[in-house]
Design an enzyme around this catalytic site. Structure first.
Site, PDB file in Angstrom:
ATOM      1  N   ARG A 120       0.931  -1.341   0.065  1.00  0.00           N
ATOM      2  CA  ARG A 120      -0.029  -0.128  -0.056  1.00  0.00           C
ATOM      3  C   ARG A 120       0.654   1.071  -0.065  1.00  0.00           C
ATOM      4  O   ARG A 120       0.141   2.428   0.303  1.00  0.00           O
ATOM      5  CB  ARG A 120      -1.087  -0.174   0.858  1.00  0.00           C
ATOM      6  CG  ARG A 120      -2.310  -1.614   0.761  1.00  0.00           C
ATOM      7  CD  ARG A 120      -3.025  -0.865   1.926  1.00  0.00           C
ATOM      8  NE  ARG A 120      -4.244  -2.216   2.299  1.00  0.00           N
ATOM      9  CZ  ARG A 120      -4.038  -2.850   3.083  1.00  0.00           C
ATOM     10  NH1 ARG A 120      -3.374  -2.724   4.135  1.00  0.00           N
ATOM     11  NH2 ARG A 120      -4.800  -3.626   3.067  1.00  0.00           N
ATOM     12  N   LYS A 142       4.302  11.880 -10.248  1.00  0.00           N
ATOM     13  CA  LYS A 142       3.802  11.599 -11.489  1.00  0.00           C
ATOM     14  C   LYS A 142       4.417  10.092 -11.911  1.00  0.00           C
ATOM     15  O   LYS A 142       5.260  10.383 -12.118  1.00  0.00           O
ATOM     16  CB  LYS A 142       3.294  11.146 -12.734  1.00  0.00           C
ATOM     17  CG  LYS A 142       1.876  12.958 -12.677  1.00  0.00           C
ATOM     18  CD  LYS A 142       2.093  12.922 -14.134  1.00  0.00           C
ATOM     19  CE  LYS A 142       0.299  14.298 -13.869  1.00  0.00           C
ATOM     20  NZ  LYS A 142       0.291  14.892 -15.355  1.00  0.00           N
ATOM     21  N   GLU A 184      11.395  18.353 -23.389  1.00  0.00           N
ATOM     22  CA  GLU A 184      10.557  18.787 -21.793  1.00  0.00           C
ATOM     23  C   GLU A 184      11.684  19.874 -21.364  1.00  0.00           C
ATOM     24  O   GLU A 184      11.259  20.448 -20.963  1.00  0.00           O
ATOM     25  CB  GLU A 184      10.653  17.475 -21.079  1.00  0.00           C
ATOM     26  CG  GLU A 184      10.206  16.303 -21.490  1.00  0.00           C
ATOM     27  CD  GLU A 184       8.757  16.315 -22.044  1.00  0.00           C
ATOM     28  OE1 GLU A 184       8.209  17.256 -21.470  1.00  0.00           O
ATOM     29  OE2 GLU A 184       7.985  14.775 -22.243  1.00  0.00           O
ATOM     30  N   LYS A 226      10.005  23.749 -13.343  1.00  0.00           N
ATOM     31  CA  LYS A 226       8.617  21.975 -12.615  1.00  0.00           C
ATOM     32  C   LYS A 226       8.293  21.972 -11.294  1.00  0.00           C
ATOM     33  O   LYS A 226       7.455  22.121 -10.650  1.00  0.00           O
ATOM     34  CB  LYS A 226       9.463  21.327 -12.884  1.00  0.00           C
ATOM     35  CG  LYS A 226       8.143  20.051 -13.152  1.00  0.00           C
ATOM     36  CD  LYS A 226       8.326  18.712 -13.723  1.00  0.00           C
ATOM     37  CE  LYS A 226       7.300  17.490 -13.207  1.00  0.00           C
ATOM     38  NZ  LYS A 226       7.245  16.171 -14.286  1.00  0.00           N
ATOM     39  N   GLU A 236      -2.552  18.079 -10.797  1.00  0.00           N
ATOM     40  CA  GLU A 236      -3.322  18.711 -11.234  1.00  0.00           C
ATOM     41  C   GLU A 236      -4.842  19.426 -11.185  1.00  0.00           C
ATOM     42  O   GLU A 236      -4.953  18.517 -12.308  1.00  0.00           O
ATOM     43  CB  GLU A 236      -2.312  17.859 -12.595  1.00  0.00           C
ATOM     44  CG  GLU A 236      -3.206  18.364 -14.056  1.00  0.00           C
ATOM     45  CD  GLU A 236      -1.689  17.877 -14.843  1.00  0.00           C
ATOM     46  OE1 GLU A 236      -1.073  17.080 -14.769  1.00  0.00           O
ATOM     47  OE2 GLU A 236      -2.855  17.418 -16.229  1.00  0.00           O
ATOM     48  N   ARG A 240      -1.004  23.076 -13.087  1.00  0.00           N
ATOM     49  CA  ARG A 240      -0.249  22.056 -13.396  1.00  0.00           C
ATOM     50  C   ARG A 240      -0.580  21.549 -15.131  1.00  0.00           C
ATOM     51  O   ARG A 240       0.897  21.066 -15.789  1.00  0.00           O
ATOM     52  CB  ARG A 240      -0.374  20.920 -12.281  1.00  0.00           C
ATOM     53  CG  ARG A 240       0.800  19.885 -12.902  1.00  0.00           C
ATOM     54  CD  ARG A 240       1.007  18.470 -12.138  1.00  0.00           C
ATOM     55  NE  ARG A 240       2.170  17.771 -12.517  1.00  0.00           N
ATOM     56  CZ  ARG A 240       2.656  17.322 -11.647  1.00  0.00           C
ATOM     57  NH1 ARG A 240       2.458  16.743 -10.077  1.00  0.00           N
ATOM     58  NH2 ARG A 240       3.417  15.564 -12.159  1.00  0.00           N
ATOM     59  N   ASN A 244       1.552  19.917 -20.243  1.00  0.00           N
ATOM     60  CA  ASN A 244       1.078  19.257 -20.744  1.00  0.00           C
ATOM     61  C   ASN A 244       1.155  19.779 -22.086  1.00  0.00           C
ATOM     62  O   ASN A 244       0.825  18.874 -23.623  1.00  0.00           O
ATOM     63  CB  ASN A 244      -0.442  19.140 -20.662  1.00  0.00           C
ATOM     64  CG  ASN A 244      -0.594  17.853 -19.460  1.00  0.00           C
ATOM     65  OD1 ASN A 244       0.471  17.234 -18.679  1.00  0.00           O
ATOM     66  ND2 ASN A 244      -1.669  17.606 -18.479  1.00  0.00           N
ATOM     67  N   HIS A 247       1.601  18.182 -25.324  1.00  0.00           N
ATOM     68  CA  HIS A 247       1.524  16.859 -25.445  1.00  0.00           C
ATOM     69  C   HIS A 247      -0.168  15.680 -25.773  1.00  0.00           C
ATOM     70  O   HIS A 247       0.192  14.516 -25.924  1.00  0.00           O
ATOM     71  CB  HIS A 247       1.946  16.247 -23.615  1.00  0.00           C
ATOM     72  CG  HIS A 247       3.381  16.545 -22.999  1.00  0.00           C
ATOM     73  ND1 HIS A 247       3.872  17.298 -23.688  1.00  0.00           N
ATOM     74  CD2 HIS A 247       3.752  15.168 -22.508  1.00  0.00           C
ATOM     75  CE1 HIS A 247       5.537  17.038 -23.270  1.00  0.00           C
ATOM     76  NE2 HIS A 247       4.477  15.474 -22.809  1.00  0.00           N
ATOM     77  N   HIS A 251       1.131  12.708 -27.630  1.00  0.00           N
ATOM     78  CA  HIS A 251       0.177  11.289 -26.733  1.00  0.00           C
ATOM     79  C   HIS A 251       0.059  10.824 -27.977  1.00  0.00           C
ATOM     80  O   HIS A 251      -0.115   9.423 -28.234  1.00  0.00           O
ATOM     81  CB  HIS A 251      -0.007  11.039 -25.940  1.00  0.00           C
ATOM     82  CG  HIS A 251       0.157  11.327 -24.478  1.00  0.00           C
ATOM     83  ND1 HIS A 251       0.185  12.048 -23.669  1.00  0.00           N
ATOM     84  CD2 HIS A 251       1.547  10.898 -24.045  1.00  0.00           C
ATOM     85  CE1 HIS A 251       0.725  12.347 -22.502  1.00  0.00           C
ATOM     86  NE2 HIS A 251       2.121  11.875 -22.964  1.00  0.00           N
ATOM     87  N   HIS A 263       9.430   9.535 -26.974  1.00  0.00           N
ATOM     88  CA  HIS A 263       8.898  10.671 -26.449  1.00  0.00           C
ATOM     89  C   HIS A 263       8.765  12.057 -26.564  1.00  0.00           C
ATOM     90  O   HIS A 263       8.299  12.982 -27.152  1.00  0.00           O
ATOM     91  CB  HIS A 263       8.177  10.205 -24.819  1.00  0.00           C
ATOM     92  CG  HIS A 263       7.359  11.226 -23.948  1.00  0.00           C
ATOM     93  ND1 HIS A 263       6.369  11.313 -24.375  1.00  0.00           N
ATOM     94  CD2 HIS A 263       8.134  12.041 -23.217  1.00  0.00           C
ATOM     95  CE1 HIS A 263       5.794  12.233 -23.225  1.00  0.00           C
ATOM     96  NE2 HIS A 263       6.423  12.997 -22.851  1.00  0.00           N
TER      97      HIS A 263
END
Ligand SMILES: NC(=O)c1ccc[n+]([C@@H]2O[C@H](COP(=O)([O-])OP(=O)(O)OC[C@H]3O[C@@H](n4cnc5c(N)ncnc54)[C@H](O)[C@@H]3O)[C@@H](O)[C@H]2O)c1
Ligand SMILES: [Zn+2]
Length: 362
Positions: A120, A142, A184, A226, A236, A240, A244, A247, A251, A263
Site C-alpha cells: 500500500r 506522477k 521537455e 517544474k 493537476e 499543472r 502538457n 502532449h 501522445h 517521447h
C-alpha cells in the site's frame, strides 16, 4: 552539487543536481529515505552500467538488492509491475523497505508505481539517468504504466523523498535520447520562462556535445521551473496542466506510431503543431511556432511528421481516454514563456476538429 527544493505542502523534498551527485546517495538515503532494505529497480541496460555502483552506495546504508526488467517503453506495463513486485515479495522486502528508481522515465514511472502500491505504498527516491528523467520525469510524483488503451492510464501520485540527478551519468546516454530529453526542457521554457528557452537555444551546440556544465545549468533551471508549477498544483486540478503543452499531439503520435518515436521527439513535433494551432485560433502570439521551430531544429529535433494522416492522429486524440466527452483539449501558449490560462480555470482549451486537422498537415 545544487540542492533545489520542491516545496510541496505535505512532503517537501530536494533535487540534488550536479556531476558527482551520486556519491552523495548514502547521505541522502540516510537523511531523506531511511529504510531496513533497499530495492534498487533498473532496466537491464542501466543495471549493466550503474547497477552495481548504486547497489553498493545504497548498501552502505542498509542491505540493497537489485531488481531488473527489460529496457524500453514497451515494458512500462502492469506485467512488468507484477514481475518486479513478485520478485520483491520473494526476497522478503517488507513495509519497512524503500525503492531506489535508477534509470530513465520508463524506470521512474514503473518503479514509482511499484513504490506507490507495494504494501500500500513505501517510500522511494529517484536516481534519473536520462536527460528527460532529470529535467522532467523524476520530479513531481506522477507514476504510471501504459495499457493497450494508451499511455499512463494506470498509475498514482506518489512523491519521491528525494531526487539525485548526477549529470555525469549522461556520458553514456545515446545522442538521440539526449536530444529527445531536451525537448521537455524547451517545453519548460516555452510555458513558464522565456529566458530559460533562450538559454537552451544559445547553448544548443554545447548541450549536444554533452557538455557537463551546460547540461547542469539547463537541468537545474528546468527542475526549478517544474518544482514551482508542481508545488502550486500537485494533483493537476489547474495550472499543472500547462506542462502538457505539446502532449495532446505527442501522445496521439506515440500511439499511432506504436512508440517507434521517442517521447521527446513526439513532444517536439507536438509543441510545434500546437503552437501553430494556437496561433490559428488567436490564442498564441503570431511568430511563436516559428521561434519554437528554430530552437528545436538547432537541437536536432523533428518539428513535423508526414508518416501519419492528420485524420488518424485526430482519431487517436478523440479516443484518448483522457479526452473529455469527445472533444480534444490542448494546453496552449499565450506567448513564448507564458501559458494561456483557458476560460474555465482549467488551463486547457477545446479546439475545433477542422482546425486541428489543418495544423497537423505537414
Ligand atoms: N512522470 C512524469 O512526470 C513523466 C514526465 C515526462 C516523461 N515521462 C515518461 O518518461 C518516459 C520516457 O523516459 P526516457 O526518455 O528517459 O526513456 P527510458 O527510460 O526508456 O530511457 C531511454 C533509454 O536509454 C537507456 N538509458 C537510460 N539511461 C542511460 C544512461 N545513462 N546511459 C546509457 N543508456 C541509458 C535506457 O535503458 C533506455 O533504453 C515515457 O514513458 C514518458 O511517459 C514521465
Ligand atoms: Zn512528456
Amino acid at each position: 552539487v545544487q540542492r533545489i527544493p520542491v516545496p510541496l505542502a505535505g512532503a517537501p523534498y530536494e533535487v540534488w543536481v550536479g556531476a558527482g551527485a551520486l556519491e552523495q546517495l548514502p547521505e541522502m538515503l540516510a537523511r531523506a529515505c531511511p529504510a531496513a532494505r533497499y530495492a534498487v529497480i533498473a532496466d537491464s541496460a542501466v543495471a549493466d552500467l550503474y547497477g552495481d555502483r548504486v547497489r553498493t552506495l545504497a548498501g552502505a546504508v542498509a542491505p540493497a538488492t537489485l531488481f531488473t526488467f527489460p529496457a524500453g517503453e514497451a515494458n512500462k506495463t502492469r506485467e512488468r509491475w507484477r514481475d518486479v513486485t513478485d520478485a520483491m515479495l520473494t526476497s522478503n522486502i517488507g513495509r519497512d523497505g524503500a525503492v531506489v528508481a535508477l534509470g530513465g522515465g520508463v524506470t521512474g514511472d514503473l518503479a514509482g508505481f511499484v513504490a506507490a502500491t507495494y504494501h500500500r505504498g513505501i517510500p522511494y527516491v529517484q536516481v534519473p539517468t536520462t536527460v528527460l528523467a532529470m529535467v522532467d520525469a523524476s520530479v513531481g510524483g506522477k507514476t504510471a504504466v501504459d495499457t493497450r488503451h494508451g499511455k499512463n492510464l494506470v498509475g498514482a501520485f506518489h512523491q519521491p523523498r528525494a531526487v539525485v540527478a548526477d549529470v555525469g551519468l549522461l556520458a553514456t546516454l545515446p545522442d538521440n535520447h539526449a536530444r529527445a530529453g531536451l525537448a521537455e526542457a524547451v517545453k519548460h521554457g516555452a510555458v513558464a520562462d522565456r529566458a530559460h528557452f533562450a538559454r537552451i537555444e544559445r547553448s544548443g551546440a554545447a548541450l549536444l556535445r554533452h557538455d557537463v556544465e551546460a547540461l547542469t545549468e539547463v537541468i537545474a533551471d528546468s527542475v526549478r521551473i517544474k518544482a514551482g508549477v508542481v508545488a502550486d498544483d500537485e494533483k493537476e486540478h489547474g495550472r499543472r496542466a500547462i506542462l502538457n503543452f505539446g502532449h495532446t499531439v505527442a501522445h496521439a503520435l506515440e500511439r499511432v506510431a506504436g512508440y517507434a518515436l521517442l517521447h521527446g521527439e513526439a513532444v517536439a513535433i507536438g509543441m510545434h503543431v500546437e503552437a501553430r494551432l494556437g496561433e490559428r485560433l488567436g490564442i498564441t502570439e503570431p511568430g511563436t511556432a516559428a521561434a519554437l521551430e528554430r530552437a528545436l531544429i538547432k537541437l536536432g529535433l523533428p518539428v513535423t511528421q508526414s508518416d501519419h494522416a492528420p485524420e488518424a492522429l485526430v482519431s487517436a486524440m478523440i479516443h484518448d481516454k483522457k479526452s473529455r466527452d469527445g472533444t480534444v483539449r490542448f494546453a496552449f501558449l499565450k506567448r513564448l514563456g507564458q501559458a494561456a490560462a483557458g476560460d474555465d480555470g482549467s488551463w486547457t482549451v477545446a479546439a475545433p476538429q477542422d482546425a486541428v486537422l489543418r495544423a497537423l498537415e505537414p
